[in-house]
Write an enzyme that holds these catalytic residues in place. Structure first.
Site: not given
Ligand code: NI
Length: 136
Positions: A16, A35, A41, A43, A81-82, A126
């Site tokens: 995100h 961020c 980036h 998570h 996801d992904h 997160e």
């Molecule tokens: Ni983040």
């Protein structure tokens, strides 16, 4: 009748970018720092979905965990996801995908499924240290 809480834990990975269109580029950079990185980036998220209901006297369950797992897979894991949340999902095209907004969005999705009245809490890690949860 005994009401019990039941938790199903799942993991997913997503990338995100934290960015608000309501803020200037400088403010975005100052508030979100790394961020706000233009290309995002990633998570490794941990999601915990808690349901709360009476134990069925015939099955000894409040919901079959296989069903709970499938609901979470269908409505959360398969779509998110992904993915790059900002770019690949409608939900976060104009909603900043902070961990707070993500629990709200996931709650809003799950409350419309068959979990409905038994949904008690959606909790999202997160990182190990950054956690948000929502109880409706
Ligand atoms: Ni983040």
């Amino acid at each position: 009748m005994s009401k019990v809480f039941l938790v199903r834990k799942e993991h997913f990975c997503a990338s995100h970018r934290l960015h608000s269109d309501a803020l200037s580029d400088e403010e975005n950079k100052r508030i979100f720092d790394k961020c706000n990185n233009k290309n995002g980036h990633g998570h490794n998220y941990t999601l915990e979905v808690t349901v709360h209901a009476d134990i069925d006297s015939n099955t000894g369950m409040i919901i079959n965990l296989v069903d709970l797992k499938e609901i979470i897979k269908k409505w959360i894991l398969d779509p998110f996801d992904h993915k790059h949340l900002n770019l690949d999902t409608e939900e976060f095209k104009s909603v900043n995908p902070t961990v707070e907004n993500m629990v709200l969005v996931f709650w809003g999705i799950l409350i419309k499924t068959e979990l409905n009245s038994m949904l008690y809490e959606v909790r999202l890690f997160e990182t190990e240290n950054n956690i948000a949860y929502y109880r409706g």
